[in-house]
Design an enzyme around this catalytic site. Structure first.
Site: not given
Ligand SMILES: *Cc1c(COP(=O)(O)O)cnc(C)c1O
Length: 400
Positions: A188, A216, A248
Site C-alpha cells: 500500500s 489494494h 477499498k
Molecule cells: C486496508 C487493508 C487491510 C484492512 O482492510 P479493512 O477492510 O479496511 O479492515 C488489510 N490489509 C491491507 C493490505 C490493507 O491495505
C-alpha cells in the site's frame, strides 16, 4: 508512599510526545461524500488519497441496494453470524464472492483487518512457521503476533531471499509441520506487486501454504478487477488463501477470504473475530453483493482507473518526479525526508489538492513521500490541476 497519579495521565504524556515529534495523526474532516471533488475542513479539494478506486461508494445501484435491504431486514444482523445472525444475504454474499473470485468457497468478515486477525493466528502454532514479506500490512503482523509459531522475514519482494529463508528454516527445523508464506498482493505504500507466481512456486517446492492479502489489488488488477490471483493466472492450489476487503475498490466495508471448501469450513469454525463479533448489517451485505454485480456488468470502471493512473504517472515522470516502483493506481511521489513531504503536501493543499504525506515511521526516514491514489471519476481537468500543483511545489522544494 508514592503519590498516586491519575491512571490516564501517561496517556496524555504519550500523546504529547507524539505531538512533539510530529508523529501524531491530525484528523481531517470529510464533510461531503468521498468523491474526486469533495469538501474537507471547509475547503473544496480534489481527493488524491481515497481507497475508493472505482468510486463505487456513491454508485446508485449499490446505495439503493443498501437502502432496500435495510428497509426490508433492518439496521443490524441482530447477532454474531455464528449464533443467530447468519442472514440469507450473508450466505448469498459468500457465494457471489466465490463465484467472482473463481474460487470453490469464500467467507466474508466484518472487516479485512478482522479477516487477517481472525484467520492467520489459527493457521500456525508451536512447531510451525510463518514466513512474511518485510513490508506486510499491520493486520498481518498482528495476526502473526497472536501465535506461538516461529517467524521469519524475507526482504521485500525478494524471492531469492525467500528461497534462502525457506531452505534455512528446513535445515534448522526439519520438523516444521506447517509453513505459511504471507504477503500483501499490492503493497500500500509503494503500489508495487508481490511476485506471486514465483512465491507460489517456492511454496510448492517446500509444501508451504500461500496467503495473499489483496486489499489494494481487488477491483483494480486481474480480469474484471478479480484481483492479483487472477492477474497472475493462478488458482487455489497455488495460492491457498486469498484475502481481501470490501472497504477499498468495492466502496463499502467488510473483509473476506477465498480458497477451497476446507479453507472456508476451517475459517468460520476457528476464527475468533468471526465467531465472537456481530455480522455486518444486511444493508452492508446487500451493498457488497451489488458492488460485485457492478464489477461483473460494468467493466468500464476498472478500465478508467487505469487510464487515469497512466495519464497521471506519465505526466509526473515527464516532469522529473521520482514515482518509485508503482505498478498500480497507487503512485508514490518520492520526496526524501519527512519535512519535504509535509511541505509538499501543505503546498498542494493550498492549491486545493489533498494528497497524503507518508513519513517515518510508516516508511524509512529517507523515503518520505506523498501517496497518490487515482480513481475512476477523476476528470482530466482535475488531474491536470493536481499535476500543475505538484509541478509548482516540486520546483519550489527542488524535487524536480
Ligand atoms: C486496508 C487493508 C487491510 C484492512 O482492510 P479493512 O477492510 O479496511 O479492515 C488489510 N490489509 C491491507 C493490505 C490493507 O491495505
Amino acid at each position: 508512599m508514592q503519590k498516586k497519579r491519575h491512571p490516564t495521565k501517561y496517556l496524555g504524556e504519550e500523546y504529547q510526545r507524539l505531538v512533539d515529534k510530529s508523529l501524531n495523526w491530525e484528523l481531517k474532516e470529510l464533510q461531503s461524500a468521498s468523491e474526486p471533488l469533495c469538501t474537507i475542513d471547509g475547503k473544496q479539494v480534489i481527493m488524491l488519497c481515497a481507497n475508493n478506486y472505482l468510486n463505487l461508494s456513491t454508485h446508485p445501484k449499490i446505495v439503493n441496494a443498501m437502502i432496500e435491504a435495510t428497509e426490508k431486514y433492518g439496521a443490524g444482523a441482530g447477532s454474531d453470524r455464528s449464533i443467530a445472525g447468519n442472514m440469507t444475504l450473508h450466505e448469498e454474499l459468500d457465494r457471489r464472492l466465490a463465484k467472482f473470485k473463481n474460487a470453490p468457497a469464500s467467507l466474508t468478515f466484518q472487516t479485512g483487518f478482522m479477516a487477517n486477525e481472525g484467520v492467520i493466528p489459527q493457521l500456525c502454532g508451536r512447531g510451525d512457521l510463518f514466513v512474511s514479506d518485510a513490508l506486510n500490512h499491520g493486520s498481518i503482523i498482528d495476526g502473526v503476533r497472536l501465535t506461538h509459531a516461529d517467524r521469519a522475514i524475507f526482504k521485500h519482494k525478494d524471492t531469492e531471499d525467500l528461497a534462502r529463508v525457506m531452505e534455512e528454516a528446513e535445515k534448522h527445523q526439519p520438523s516444521y509441520k506447517h509453513i505459511w508464506i504471507l504477503t500483501d498482493g499490492v503493497f500500500s505504500m509503494d503500489g508495487d506487486l508481490a511476485p506471486l507466481s514465483r512465491i507460489a512456486k517456492i511454496a510448492a517446492e517446500h509444501g508451504a501454504g500461500v496467503y495473499v492479502d489483496d486489499a489494494h489489488g481487488e477491483g483494480v488488477l486481474g480480469d474484471g478487477g478479480r484481483g492479483i490471483v487472477s492477474h497472475f493466472h493462478l488458482n487455489q492450489d497455488q495460492v491457498h488463501i486469498e484475502m481481501g476487503t470490501f472497504s477499498k475498490a468495492f466502496g463499502v466495508i467488510g473483509g473476506h477470504i477465498s480458497g477451497n471448501e476446507d479453507v472456508r469450513n476451517f475459517a468460520y469454525n476457528k476464527s475468533r473475530t468471526w465467531l465472537l463479533s456481530g455480522g455486518v448489517p444486511p444493508g452492508v451485505a446487500a451493498a457488497c453483493i451489488a458492488a460485485i454485480d457492478v464489477l461483473e456488468t460494468e467493466p468500464e470502471h476498472v478500465k478508467k482507473v487505469w487510464e487515469n493512473r497512466d495519464y497521471f504517472l506519465k505526466a509526473m515522470q515527464d516532469l522529473g518526479f521520482d514515482t518509485g516502483n508503482s505498478e498500480t493506481p497507487i503512485v508514490p511521489v518520492m520526496c526524501g525526508d519527512s519535512k519535504k513531504a509535509k511541505e509538499l503536501a501543505e503546498f498542494i493543499w493550498s492549491r486545493g489538492i489533498f494528497g497524503l504525506p507518508i513519513v517515518f515511521p510508516m516508511v524509512a526516514r529517507d523515503k518520505a513521500r506523498i501517496r497518490v491514489q487515482l480513481c475512476t471519476k477523476h476528470t482530466k481537468e482535475q488531474l491536470d490541476k493536481a499535476i500543475h500543483a505538484f509541478e509548482e511545489g516540486g520546483k519550489k522544494l527542488n524535487l524536480i
